[in-house]
Design an enzyme around this catalytic site. Structure first.
Site, short mmCIF file in Angstrom:
data_model
loop_
_atom_site.label_atom_id
_atom_site.label_comp_id
_atom_site.label_asym_id
_atom_site.label_seq_id
_atom_site.Cartn_x
_atom_site.Cartn_y
_atom_site.Cartn_z
N ASP A 161 11.33 1.35 -25.46
CA ASP A 161 12.61 1.41 -24.74
C ASP A 161 12.57 2.60 -23.79
OD1 ASP A 161 15.39 1.26 -24.06
OD2 ASP A 161 15.73 0.12 -25.87
N HIS A 170 10.88 1.93 -20.64
CA HIS A 170 11.87 1.58 -19.62
C HIS A 170 12.20 2.74 -18.69
CE1 HIS A 170 13.44 -1.88 -22.43
NE2 HIS A 170 12.17 -1.97 -22.16
#
Ligand SMILES: *[C@@H]1O[C@H](CO)[C@@H](O)[C@H](O)[C@H]1NC(C)=O
Ligand SMILES: *[C@@H]1O[C@H](CO)[C@@H](O)[C@H](O)[C@H]1NC(C)=O
Ligand SMILES: *[C@@H]1O[C@H](CO)[C@@H](O)[C@H](O)[C@H]1NC(C)=O
Length: 344
Positions: free
Chosen positions: A216, A239
């Protein structure tokens, strides 16, 4: 011997004696003396808690030493009488998924003022069983964040390595003056919600010289974060570094004075991102500066998403023409410079 060399040797000697004195005057609490065992089976969390309580109530500056072992969820509370030092020397691993994942956090420090977490050791939550539960959507437990600071001030975290957390690797909430440096935070790029560092409601947080690659965000910055500085971050996979999501609630703290510099993003889907919900909210994002960022194989080097809606099921036009504009004020003052193209 040249004069300069003599001088610098003397200087280092003095410095070493000073360091030694400091170590000798600080009291040491080794968790092994409180019953911790490094046999790969014994849960050493009760020993850790006892060592912490003894050190925390000591009238001199104290060091808690943790060599290695299995540790279940443990919450360590301040305030302590004096500054605390925590030395994690080896590896600590989580117990089975069943016993960890019902806790919100694995190792947490709460209301501690003055803490150095050093030693260069590793915490490994062994999150893969939890991730497979999540991927199969089997009604999974909460999932523990590996390391959390809650309501803490004046903390240095140096050299911590965290592998395979169930959820966020490091969570910082309600804290002031936190420096984290030389961290290595790693989880596979397909592990769900394993953000490297999540910060909210905190002031003066720095993340320096750290390598973060997870499934993430490398770093995510939530409401109420002010004066945050990130320098020399190596991010990827993951991300990227995100501000947000912001504006999910009608009344929310803003985010301001955020700086990311001298950092490299590799194989991430975003570089730096700001995401806000398309909802009425008084939240603002102000004074964000991105400088000297290198993007390698990054899909969106800079992305500002003012209609954030991960499940694509948000009602449209919530800002409505008649909504008072000052309630949705979004101010941008973004300095951009990146080596590759910028997508806004
Ligand atoms: C911030 O915390 C560090 C410990 O990491 C401490 O040495 C320093 O004095 C603190 N700064 C302020 C302004 O309190
Ligand atoms: C939004 O309102 C709440 C409550 O009135 C307040 O605590 C918060 O600071 C406000 N946010 C901003 C960015 O001013
Ligand atoms: C580029 O990044 C993607 C992930 O975003 C990865 O799957 C792919 O292998 C990378 N390509 C190269 C050439 O490294």
């Amino acid at each position: 011997m040249p004069k300069l060399a003599v001088f610098s040797q003397t200087f280092f000697l003095v410095l070493n004696i000073a360091t030694l004195l400091q170590i000798c005057t600080a009291k040491s609490y080794n968790v092994v003396d409180f019953g911790a065992r490094a046999n790969g089976k014994t849960d050493s969390s009760p020993a850790l808690l006892k060592a912490w309580v003894a050190a925390c109530s000591s009238a001199s500056e104290s060091t808690v030493l943790i060599p290695q072992g299995v540790v279940n969820s443990v919450s360590l509370y301040g305030p302590c009488k004096k500054k605390m030092q925590f030395q994690l020397l080896g590896n600590i691993v989580a117990p089975s998924y069943e016993s960890l994942s019902n806790h919100q956090s694995w190792i947490s420090f709460n209301n501690v003022d003055g803490l150095s977490f050093i030693g260069g050791g590793t915490i490994n939550a062994k999150g893969s069983s939890y991730w497979s539960c999540k991927k199969q959507q089997r009604g999974c437990p909460y999932g523990a964040r590996s390391f959390s600071l809650q309501g803490c001030n004046n903390v240095l975290v140096n050299g911590l390595k965290s592998f395979d957390s169930e959820g966020v690797h490091i969570s910082i909430n309600g804290c002031n003056n936190i420096t984290m440096q030389n961290l290595i935070l790693t989880a596979p790029d397909d592990s769900p919600n394993t953000d490297g560092i999540h910060i909210g409601n905190s002031n003066f947080v720095s993340v320096l010289q750290s390598k973060i690659g997870t499934g993430d965000d490398c770093i995510s910055i939530g409401p109420g974060t002010r004066n945050m500085w990130m320098d020399h971050i190596v991010c990827g996979p993951g991300h990227g570094i995100s501000i947000g999501s912001i504006g999910g609630a009608p009344r929310e703290e803003g985010v301001e004075n955020i700086e990311v510099q001298n950092s490299v993003f590799t194989n991430t889907d975003n570089g730096v991102r700001i995401k806000t919900w398309e909802r009425p909210s008084n939240a603002t994002v102000m004074n964000v500066k991105f400088t000297n960022l290198v993007m390698k194989n990054v899909t969106n080097p800079i992305i500002i998403d003012q209609q954030y809606c991960p499940q694509s099921n948000c009602p449209k036009g919530l800002w409505g023409e008649n909504q008072q504009r000052q309630n949705q004020q979004r101010k941008w003052n973004v300095k951009k410079s990146a080596s590759s193209s910028i997508g806004l």
